[in-house]
Design an enzyme around this catalytic site. Sequence first.
Site, mmCIF file in Angstrom:
data_model
loop_
_atom_site.group_PDB
_atom_site.id
_atom_site.type_symbol
_atom_site.label_atom_id
_atom_site.label_comp_id
_atom_site.label_asym_id
_atom_site.label_seq_id
_atom_site.Cartn_x
_atom_site.Cartn_y
_atom_site.Cartn_z
ATOM 1 N N ARG A 224 78.562 41.078 137.970
ATOM 2 C CA ARG A 224 77.246 41.373 137.365
ATOM 3 C C ARG A 224 76.278 40.203 137.589
ATOM 4 O O ARG A 224 75.104 40.411 137.902
ATOM 5 C CB ARG A 224 77.411 41.656 135.871
ATOM 6 C CG ARG A 224 76.102 42.033 135.195
ATOM 7 C CD ARG A 224 76.312 42.540 133.786
ATOM 8 N NE ARG A 224 76.755 41.490 132.873
ATOM 9 C CZ ARG A 224 77.095 41.693 131.593
ATOM 10 N NH1 ARG A 224 77.049 42.921 131.097
ATOM 11 N NH2 ARG A 224 77.482 40.700 130.820
ATOM 12 N N GLU B 110 69.586 50.076 123.216
ATOM 13 C CA GLU B 110 70.696 49.181 122.854
ATOM 14 C C GLU B 110 70.287 48.270 121.713
ATOM 15 O O GLU B 110 69.181 48.377 121.192
ATOM 16 C CB GLU B 110 71.138 48.364 124.079
ATOM 17 C CG GLU B 110 70.057 47.486 124.676
ATOM 18 C CD GLU B 110 70.516 46.719 125.917
ATOM 19 O OE1 GLU B 110 71.714 46.456 126.063
ATOM 20 O OE2 GLU B 110 69.654 46.388 126.736
ATOM 21 N N LYS C 225 70.925 40.582 133.985
ATOM 22 C CA LYS C 225 71.082 39.699 132.822
ATOM 23 C C LYS C 225 70.353 38.394 133.142
ATOM 24 O O LYS C 225 70.950 37.381 133.497
ATOM 25 C CB LYS C 225 72.573 39.477 132.513
ATOM 26 C CG LYS C 225 72.801 38.873 131.133
ATOM 27 C CD LYS C 225 74.243 38.983 130.731
ATOM 28 C CE LYS C 225 74.552 38.174 129.497
ATOM 29 N NZ LYS C 225 73.840 38.581 128.284
HETATM 30 N N1 PMP Z 1 73.009 44.300 126.010
HETATM 31 C C1 PMP Z 1 72.432 43.091 125.989
HETATM 32 C C2 PMP Z 1 70.952 43.015 125.980
HETATM 33 C C3 PMP Z 1 73.216 41.931 125.982
HETATM 34 O O1 PMP Z 1 72.646 40.725 125.966
HETATM 35 C C4 PMP Z 1 74.621 42.056 125.991
HETATM 36 C C5 PMP Z 1 75.477 40.833 125.966
HETATM 37 N N2 PMP Z 1 75.723 40.351 127.251
HETATM 38 C C6 PMP Z 1 75.177 43.345 126.014
HETATM 39 C C7 PMP Z 1 74.337 44.438 126.025
HETATM 40 C C8 PMP Z 1 76.662 43.552 126.056
HETATM 41 O O2 PMP Z 1 77.166 43.160 127.298
HETATM 42 P P1 PMP Z 1 78.653 42.619 127.450
HETATM 43 O O3 PMP Z 1 79.531 43.596 126.805
HETATM 44 O O4 PMP Z 1 78.846 42.499 128.900
HETATM 45 O O5 PMP Z 1 78.679 41.297 126.778
#
Ligand code: PMP
Length: 292
Positions: free
Chosen positions: A52, A184, A151
Amino acid sequence: MADYIYIDGKFYTKENAKISVYDHGLLYGDGVFEGIRAYNGRVFRLDEHIDRMFDGAKAIMLKPPVTKEEMKEIILETLRKNNLKDAYIRPVMTRGKGDLGLDPNKCPKPTIICIAETWGAMYGDLYEKGLNAITVSIRRNAPQTLPPNIKSLNYLNNILAKIEANVKGGNEAIIFDINGNLSEGSGDNIFVIKNGQIRTPIVEVNLKGVTRGAVFDLTKQLKMPLSEADMSYYDLYTADEIFVTGTAAELCPVTKVDGREVGNGKPGPMTKKLMAAYKKLTQTTGTPIFKK
Ligand code: PMP
């Protein structure tokens, strides 16, 4: 506590770990990062996080100065150097030092940072009580602007959501997209359960979470029905159970949304089952930190 922090090939003590004020990661949020956890001597889903991160770098035309294998080794070495078996890990790749203009062509070399420290349950006793979530007015970046799947170091959209939730007395924000569909949380994905069916928003409007992916795997194993769907306020307000997922947050129940109790106001049975399964998965799988 992180004793040693990695910056561009060397380890520094926390006090001495510094980067240039001309770094475009600081000046413009120009870069990408990851949040990863290690459990019980193993890094959970390391390859997925690195994929990612490198996809995000590619999308913003940031050419990594290291290979994926080297990036993984930087992470493992940071854990070893700090003698950490259970940790939260923060690798960061910025555009690097440039001038005061925004042009990335003026930044010859990306900066790589890796911090690893002990960080227990992010939400403390809320794993038992559940989060008091607030739907916020700020919308998630549309995929046509800064795609949520990158990200990037530009987290202001999420921070504005968090500020709004804080101001309104909640402990997590729930964000909708510009079309009014559920997106989210400020730093986590969201799952909504009604009549035994689990639903989560489609990936285009949120960050494709690694924990989200793990929940997909677990629901398959546990034979729990899961689908991706567009959802509205109504789906939140009438849900039997809601939970959020993230590397830092892990799986955390939501027991209140905008003052309305979710189900009976207590973490529900499907959420609890998935929380236990996730815990087991994180404790038993991953890339070993210390060579045997
Ligand atoms: N959405 C956002 C905006 C985030 O910052 C995160 C944390 N990385 C997630 C979702 C969850 O992603 P992950 O399960 O890969 O940590």
